[in-house]
Scaffold this motif. Structure first.
Motif, PDB file in Angstrom:
ATOM      1  N   ALA A 269      23.636 -55.277  25.598  1.00  0.00           N
ATOM      2  CA  ALA A 269      22.974 -56.575  25.464  1.00  0.00           C
ATOM      3  C   ALA A 269      21.492 -56.485  25.831  1.00  0.00           C
ATOM      4  CB  ALA A 269      23.676 -57.607  26.351  1.00  0.00           C
ATOM      5  N   GLN A 272      19.730 -54.730  23.023  1.00  0.00           N
ATOM      6  CA  GLN A 272      19.579 -55.667  21.907  1.00  0.00           C
ATOM      7  C   GLN A 272      18.371 -56.567  22.138  1.00  0.00           C
ATOM      8  OE1 GLN A 272      21.198 -55.788  19.088  1.00  0.00           O
ATOM      9  NE2 GLN A 272      23.364 -55.284  19.311  1.00  0.00           N
ATOM     10  N   GLU A 440      24.616 -61.551  18.029  1.00  0.00           N
ATOM     11  CA  GLU A 440      25.685 -61.045  18.881  1.00  0.00           C
ATOM     12  C   GLU A 440      27.018 -61.466  18.290  1.00  0.00           C
ATOM     13  OE1 GLU A 440      24.687 -60.748  23.429  1.00  0.00           O
ATOM     14  OE2 GLU A 440      24.299 -62.794  22.762  1.00  0.00           O
TER      15      GLU A 440
END
Length: 519
Positions: A269, A272, A440
């Motif tokens: 995450a 990202q 996501e």
């Protein structure tokens, strides 16, 4: 306490990580606290660690006693950890993102005598400070300004070396699991686990005295404390600590040639978020020696996106129960889309076990070796469930190929069965991430009268994207078997995550199971 069935063994070792580095390379930078601009050499850090250790001893802290820290990232955190180790105490990491009630459960379970906390977390600290276990509370400003913490260090004669060298089997830390499936469990971490994990990472990640690791993972989590950070202290390298993660700030620090960052670790995450930040295109990653990614499934699109930026991510897998290690991608395969997670890390023996308890090419990953926890604190039942003939059951599904490469498929509890077929959400998520309009995604299994369970894709679209179920399924046709295609889609603004970056799929299942499970 931990189960009496678990053996305790190991010789004494007569050294201290920080004291040894201070003796060998006293003028090397040990810590840079980015928020406060404080810098400490190993000689300075050793003096501060020794003074805090002496103060804790004055408070009555003895070998085996627990000291809890409730602190955001700062150089103070590692002073607390190493001060505890110097006197044989146990550092208890408290997650400042939890509620007072959740922290109270952990404090009652661990029984720490001292609470060291950030001034900014005073209200949260007050929610547990009056518990009977706590005999003392120490507040720090985390920037070097006047506080109980700084007065304790200034007023104590530094303890330069452990009076009684610990055993390898002695407990040095307690870290509590994130509790995504119930009450958190205290993972017992020993000196042996920390030492061998650090040595293995030093060799595997090419860490030396000239290395600089950037720390922005939370320091109540194993990836933050170990990752590449703990190994840097053992190697006499430098650790630059960021108080909280911000993608632009972290990219700016990586780009700073004076700071010279060479190593860091993060969850998908975070990668990202940095990849999506416009600053990532202009950031110079040429000084990076090793950048690890782990804690959850790593989409191929993420590896390819970073490779295009000039950064080759090395996938890794580990748990708190294994000191954060277990499976690591060999360096020469870093960033390559070979659809495996890596090979066994240093000091680990691995095997894959099917539902019948037999070794197989696909099944649950079992581990054993000197980096595995001896057990859970106060959880004899969990110990009996998690250990089989010396093997630790990870609860994760993996595959193993003929060349000894492992691929982490999913959590065993996240796998669902649709029409009699096993579906591993991580595989479906990886295929969905190949789309350009997905920010996501999390795939979960939901009850269904006809198929038993069906797949539901919980999607965070990129800004302006219009994603529908038919469109999503059409894009996956030919890439996945039909039984793996999601039968339902839910669009959300964000995914619920634990502090370590893992998606709370139990929350998603609870939320969407209350609705009609039909497409």
């Amino acid at each position: 306490m931990i189960s009496a069935e678990l053996p305790s063994h190991g010789p004494a070792f007569g050294f201290d990580w920080i004291a040894t580095a201070a003796d060998r390379t006293p003028d090397n930078l040990a810590q840079i606290d980015i928020a406060s601009s404080r810098r400490f050499t190993y000689a300075q850090m050793n003096t501060r660690v020794g003074a805090l250790a002496a103060h804790l001893r004055l408070l009555g802290i003895a070998k085996g006693d627990r000291v809890a820290y409730l602190m955001m990232n700062s150089s103070d955190v590692f002073e607390v950890i190493f001060a505890c180790w110097r006197i044989g105490a146990v550092a208890v990491a408290l997650n400042w993102r939890l509620t007072g009630q959740e922290l109270a459960f952990i404090a009652e379970d661990a029984g720490p005598k001292v609470l060291i906390h950030d001034r900014g977390l005073g209200e949260l600290a007050s929610a547990i400070a009056d518990m009977p276990c706590f005999e003392c509370r120490i507040e720090t400003a985390s920037d070097g300004s006047e506080s109980d913490y700084e007065r304790a260090i200034a007023g104590s004669k530094s303890l330069a070396w452990p009076d009684e060298p610990p055993l390898l089997s002695d407990i040095c830390m307690l870290m509590y699991s994130s509790g995504t499936t119930g009450r958190p469990k205290g993972v017992v971490i020993t000196h042996q686990m920390q030492l061998l994990n650090a040595w293995g990472t030093i060799a595997d990640a090419s860490i030396g005295t000239s290395s600089t690791s950037l720390c922005f993972m939370p320091l109540f989590h194993i990836a933050g404390v170990n990752g590449v950070i703990g190994p840097c202290f053992l190697a006499g390298a430098c650790v630059a600590i960021v108080r909280t993660f911000d993608p632009g700030k972290v990219l700016g620090l990586i780009d700073d040639p004076e700071l010279g960052v060479t190593h860091f670790v993060a969850v998908p995450a975070i990668y990202q978020a940095m990849l999506a930040h416009p600053q990532s295109e202009a950031t110079d990653f040429s000084r990076i020696v090793t950048s690890f990614v782990g804690a959850s499934s790593v989409p191929l699109a993420l590896l390819e996106g970073w490779k295009a930026r000039g950064l080759r991510l090395r996938e890794g897998y580990g748990l708190t129960e294994s000191a954060g290690a277990g499976v690591t991608m060999p360096a020469h395969f870093a960033g390559e889309p070979i659809e495996v997670s890596g090979k066994a890390s240093h000091s680990f023996e691995l095997k894959v076990v099917d539902d019948e308890g037999q070794e197989a090419s696909l099944g649950e990953l079992w581990m054993r070796g000197p980096c595995i926890t001896p057990g859970y604190w106060n959880r004899p039942e969990a110990n009996r469930e998690s250990f089989v003939d010396g093997w630790f059951r990870t609860g994760d599904v993996v595959s193993r190929d003929e060349e000894g490469f492992y691929k982490i498929q999913d959590r065993l509890k996240d796998m669902y069965i649709s029409g009699g077929e096993n579906v591993y959400p991580a595989e479906v998520e990886d295929a969905i991430y190949a789309r350009d309009d997905i920010a996501e995604v999390a795939v979960i299994g939901l009850p269904d009268e006809r198929w038993g369970e069906i797949g539901c894709a919980v999607v965070v679209p990129k800004q302006g994207a219009d994603i529908g179920l038919d469109d999503l399924r059409a894009g996956l046709e030919g890439r996945l078997a039909r039984y793996k295609l999601p039968a339902r889609i839910e669009l959300v603004e964000s995914l619920p995550r634990t502090a370590s970056g893992k998606v709370k799929k139990n929350e998603l299942r609870e939320l969407f199971s209350r609705e009609d499970a039909q497409p």
